[in-house]
Design a protein around this motif. Structure first.
Motif, short mmCIF file in Angstrom:
data_model
loop_
_atom_site.label_atom_id
_atom_site.label_comp_id
_atom_site.label_asym_id
_atom_site.label_seq_id
_atom_site.Cartn_x
_atom_site.Cartn_y
_atom_site.Cartn_z
N THR A 31 -6.07 36.63 -73.35
CA THR A 31 -6.60 36.50 -72.00
C THR A 31 -5.69 37.23 -71.02
O THR A 31 -4.47 37.24 -71.16
N GLU A 32 -6.30 37.83 -70.02
CA GLU A 32 -5.58 38.57 -69.00
C GLU A 32 -6.06 38.11 -67.64
O GLU A 32 -7.26 38.06 -67.39
N THR A 33 -5.15 37.76 -66.77
CA THR A 33 -5.51 37.32 -65.43
C THR A 33 -5.59 38.54 -64.53
O THR A 33 -4.63 39.32 -64.43
N GLU A 35 -6.31 39.70 -60.63
CA GLU A 35 -6.49 39.25 -59.26
C GLU A 35 -7.65 40.01 -58.64
O GLU A 35 -7.72 41.22 -58.73
#
Length: 130
Positions: A31-33, A35
């Motif tokens: 998973t990659e956050t 913005e």
């Protein structure tokens, strides 16, 4: 091929399929956050934070003008974008450009109590009287 070899081969294939299904079912993608900027907002590298605004006024054309507390970097942090870089990205052409004098071109002036004469590098002069 004998029946026992077929049974062993079938069982082996089933076990391999079950192990593969287990690993495929339990494996999760990394998973990659990311913005995201909500619609209607300007990102920090393209805006003037409200903390850097000292005051504002409405000019003679009815437009708001903002004065800055900090004129070097956004939020006084050198890792943020500088205001010089922001101004370089803005177009200099405005509908009021003909009403303005480029003060960088002013080489001399003469002032009296009621008037001001500006002289520019290209030889033009501008006269203002009270």
């Amino acid at each position: 091929m004998s029946k026992s070899i077929k049974n062993i081969a079938t069982a082996t294939v089933i076990v391999i399929m079950l192990i593969g299904a287990y690993y495929l079912g339990t494996t999760q993608a990394k998973t990659e956050t990311v913005e995201t900027i909500p619609q209607g907002y300007i990102s920090l590298d393209k805006c003037i934070p409200l903390d850097d605004v000292a005051y504002y006024y409405i000019n003679s054309y009815g437009y708001p003008c903002f004065e800055l507390k900090d004129t070097r970097y956004q939020l006084n942090n050198s890792s943020n974008m500088s205001y010089d870089d922001i101004l370089n990205d803005l177009p200099l052409d405005t509908e009021y450009q003909n009403d303005c004098i480029d003060m960088k071109q002013v080489t001399d002036f003469t002032a009296t109590e009621n008037s001001l004469q500006l002289y520019t590098a290209d030889g033009n002069g501008y006269y203002w009287e009270k």
